[in-house]
Design an enzyme around this catalytic site. Structure first.
Site, PDB file in Angstrom:
ATOM      1  N   CYS A 132       0.841  -1.191   0.000  1.00  0.00           N
ATOM      2  CA  CYS A 132       0.000   0.000   0.000  1.00  0.00           C
ATOM      3  C   CYS A 132       0.882   1.250   0.000  1.00  0.00           C
ATOM      4  O   CYS A 132       1.903   1.302   0.681  1.00  0.00           O
ATOM      5  CB  CYS A 132      -0.905   0.004   1.225  1.00  0.00           C
ATOM      6  SG  CYS A 132      -2.073   1.390   1.221  1.00  0.00           S
TER       7      CYS A 132
ATOM      8  N   CYS B 179      -0.361   4.529   7.067  1.00  0.00           N
ATOM      9  CA  CYS B 179      -1.057   4.286   8.345  1.00  0.00           C
ATOM     10  C   CYS B 179      -0.115   3.496   9.264  1.00  0.00           C
ATOM     11  O   CYS B 179       0.270   2.357   8.950  1.00  0.00           O
ATOM     12  CB  CYS B 179      -2.334   3.504   8.108  1.00  0.00           C
ATOM     13  SG  CYS B 179      -3.408   4.234   6.850  1.00  0.00           S
TER      14      CYS B 179
ATOM     15  N   CYS C 218      -0.520  -0.260  10.404  1.00  0.00           N
ATOM     16  CA  CYS C 218      -0.883  -1.252   9.387  1.00  0.00           C
ATOM     17  C   CYS C 218       0.332  -2.004   8.863  1.00  0.00           C
ATOM     18  O   CYS C 218       1.331  -1.403   8.447  1.00  0.00           O
ATOM     19  CB  CYS C 218      -1.604  -0.559   8.237  1.00  0.00           C
ATOM     20  SG  CYS C 218      -2.130  -1.696   6.946  1.00  0.00           S
TER      21      CYS C 218
ATOM     22  N   CYS D 268     -16.594  -9.999   3.963  1.00  0.00           N
ATOM     23  CA  CYS D 268     -15.980  -8.678   3.864  1.00  0.00           C
ATOM     24  C   CYS D 268     -14.835  -8.739   2.863  1.00  0.00           C
ATOM     25  O   CYS D 268     -13.838  -9.432   3.093  1.00  0.00           O
ATOM     26  CB  CYS D 268     -15.467  -8.236   5.228  1.00  0.00           C
ATOM     27  SG  CYS D 268     -16.763  -8.287   6.498  1.00  0.00           S
TER      28      CYS D 268
ATOM     29  N   CYS E 219     -19.803  -6.961   2.192  1.00  0.00           N
ATOM     30  CA  CYS E 219     -19.285  -5.650   2.568  1.00  0.00           C
ATOM     31  C   CYS E 219     -17.976  -5.436   1.810  1.00  0.00           C
ATOM     32  O   CYS E 219     -17.154  -6.350   1.726  1.00  0.00           O
ATOM     33  CB  CYS E 219     -19.034  -5.580   4.070  1.00  0.00           C
ATOM     34  SG  CYS E 219     -18.404  -3.983   4.638  1.00  0.00           S
TER      35      CYS E 219
ATOM     36  N   CYS F  15     -20.259   0.905   7.742  1.00  0.00           N
ATOM     37  CA  CYS F  15     -19.528   0.177   8.777  1.00  0.00           C
ATOM     38  C   CYS F  15     -18.259   0.974   9.054  1.00  0.00           C
ATOM     39  O   CYS F  15     -17.443   1.184   8.161  1.00  0.00           O
ATOM     40  CB  CYS F  15     -19.177  -1.217   8.270  1.00  0.00           C
ATOM     41  SG  CYS F  15     -18.097  -2.146   9.375  1.00  0.00           S
TER      42      CYS F  15
ATOM     43  N   ARG G 103     -18.822  -4.867  16.881  1.00  0.00           N
ATOM     44  CA  ARG G 103     -18.064  -6.058  16.473  1.00  0.00           C
ATOM     45  C   ARG G 103     -16.677  -6.062  17.099  1.00  0.00           C
ATOM     46  O   ARG G 103     -15.961  -5.064  17.041  1.00  0.00           O
ATOM     47  CB  ARG G 103     -17.909  -6.065  14.943  1.00  0.00           C
ATOM     48  CG  ARG G 103     -17.207  -7.292  14.401  1.00  0.00           C
ATOM     49  CD  ARG G 103     -17.101  -7.242  12.901  1.00  0.00           C
ATOM     50  NE  ARG G 103     -18.366  -6.859  12.288  1.00  0.00           N
ATOM     51  CZ  ARG G 103     -18.543  -6.635  10.996  1.00  0.00           C
ATOM     52  NH1 ARG G 103     -17.529  -6.766  10.167  1.00  0.00           N
ATOM     53  NH2 ARG G 103     -19.718  -6.288  10.522  1.00  0.00           N
TER      54      ARG G 103
HETATM   55  S1  SF4 Z   1      -4.929   0.840   6.584  1.00  0.00           S
HETATM   56 FE1  SF4 Z   1      -3.207  -0.217   5.546  1.00  0.00          FE
HETATM   57  S2  SF4 Z   1      -4.079  -0.901   3.585  1.00  0.00           S
HETATM   58 FE2  SF4 Z   1      -5.496   0.700   4.411  1.00  0.00          FE
HETATM   59  S3  SF4 Z   1      -4.771   2.642   3.494  1.00  0.00           S
HETATM   60 FE3  SF4 Z   1      -3.737   2.427   5.488  1.00  0.00          FE
HETATM   61  S4  SF4 Z   1      -1.761   1.447   4.987  1.00  0.00           S
HETATM   62 FE4  SF4 Z   1      -3.104   1.113   3.242  1.00  0.00          FE
END
Ligand code: SF4
Length: 407
Positions: free
Chosen positions: A65, A69, A72, A109, A142, A202, A272
């Site tokens: 990605c 974040c 993550c 999901c 979802c 959600c 959840r």
């Molecule tokens: S949560 Fe993870 S997969 Fe989603 S945008 Fe952020 S870095 Fe990317």
């Protein structure tokens, strides 16, 4: 305890507590914990009985990605040794979904890593939804694909998608500490786009990122105001190779207090337990069922959960029952206002579920880690848990592998 009597009375009426009352739940002591669980459990049973909704994650695209974040494992620069693969073919995704539905899941999901889908990605998901619903028209789907552009939510709705997951994760005030490549406002906008297109919204949070009690209460009230039909509560999985790998801020008791607070603020909304259930609640997982009415079956996006059969055994042993495919999830008055619930029917105060997805993926509980450092004074009370890295296991089976999924 006056506080719990007040909160129970409000919850049984479907009313939201004050912000001060929500903060007081988080400040209760371990001696008071079972009283807190019992009070919130009464509210849970009022609106959801003893039903537990099972949801099943299919990670359509894993890793790589471009977003940052910090919680993550799929983020830009992540050193976590997770599975990395590009889009599953519709047939492969449908096959993975089938395993979850066979195990008792009523919702699938579909999650993809990335900032957001291209129009070609929406085509892929459209084909995947068709393959899943061809096999079982009753299954709820979802999608969790990141930030949506104009008209993409409408296209997903037309494709048969029932709900869209996009988590706020933390408070507006601290969002900039966990991600810099997009904003809290971007996330709110996507939830609103989904809701506006008639998709069930959600949206949830991640606890354990170093946030304060005030941050947790802020995000939970924001989710209530957004009209989220389902609130996934993730407990940070501190993945090695992510910026928050060393932050172990949760105890089982703290997790239960958080779940109780979320239940009191969202008495008639699907709550959840999402990623991190096994890692942080550990042997206290069954108590969580008295607070939440929904969990994921089996594995998460990039980490393994306990065996799917262990989930089913836990539900039965704790005196709960798996919610059936034809049963409604939300209380009728909530389903009537939820997106896509215009045809709500059914007695017993319930209606066909509008549903909601939830854990991580593209933007939920990937199992990363997040937020400011532990020395910034924002670490919440009870944040003295030992690191249980032995419980963090990278997913090596199911979607994207040749091995059978855990369901
Ligand atoms: S949560 Fe993870 S997969 Fe989603 S945008 Fe952020 S870095 Fe990317």
């Amino acid at each position: 305890m006056d506080l719990l009597d007040t909160l129970t009375a409000k919850g049984l009426r479907g009313e939201t507590p004050t912000r001060e009352e929500a903060l007081a739940v988080l400040a209760t002591t371990d001696d008071e914990l079972l009283d807190v669980v019992a009070a919130a459990g009464r509210v849970r049973r009022r609106w959801f009985g003893r039903r537990v909704k099972l949801n099943y994650l299919v990670n359509l695209k894993s890793g790589l990605c471009p977003e940052d974040c910090s919680y993550c494992s799929q983020r830009l620069g992540s050193k976590a040794e997770i599975l990395k693969y590009t889009w599953l073919k519709p047939g492969e995704a449908a096959e993975a979904a089938k395993a979850g539905v066979s195990g008792g899941a009523k919702r699938v999901c579909l999650v993809a890593s990335g900032r957001g889908p291209t129009d070609r990605d929406i085509d892929r998901v459209t084909d995947t939804v068709a393959a899943i619903k061809d096999a079982d028209p009753a299954v709820e789907v979802c999608a969790c694909l990141g930030l949506l552009s104009d008209n993409q939510a409408e296209r997903l709705k037309a494709a048969g998608v029932d709900a869209y997951n996009h988590n706020l994760n933390t408070s507006e005030g601290t969002y900039g500490d966990i991600a810099t490549t997009h904003t809290y406002a971007d996330r709110v906008d996507t939830v609103q786009k989904a809701h506006g297109a008639g998709l069930s919204a959600c949206s949830g949070l991640i606890a354990g990122m170093g946030e304060s009690d005030e941050d947790l209460v802020d995000v939970v009230f924001a989710l209530r105001e957004l009209g989220s039909d389902s609130v996934p509560v993730n407990f940070l999985i501190p993945f090695e190779g992510t910026p928050l790998a060393k932050e172990w801020n949760l105890t089982p008791q703290r997790c239960l207090r958080i779940l109780a607070m979320v239940r009191f603020v969202n008495p008639d909304t699907e709550v959840r337990i999402a990623g991190g259930r096994e890692v942080h609640l550990r042997t206290m997982q069954p108590l969580g069922l008295h607070l939440a009415n929904s969990i994921f079956l089996g594995d998460y996006l990039t980490s393994e959960g306990q065996a799917g059969q262990a989930d089913l055994d836990m539900i039965r042993d704790a005196g709960f029952e798996v919610e059936g495919m034809g049963e409604g999830t939300l209380p009728r008055h909530r389903a009537d206002v939820a997106a896509g619930a215009a045809d709500a029917t059914g007695g017993c105060g319930t209606a066909p579920a509008a549903g909601a997805c939830g854990t991580g993926g593209g933007c939920g509980p990937c199992g990363g880690h997040a937020h400011g450092s532990a020395d910034d004074g924002a670490v919440a009370a009870g944040a003295d848990d030992e690191a249980r890295t032995d419980l963090v296991r990278v997913r090596r089976r199911g979607a994207g592998t040749e091995l059978a999924p855990n369901a």
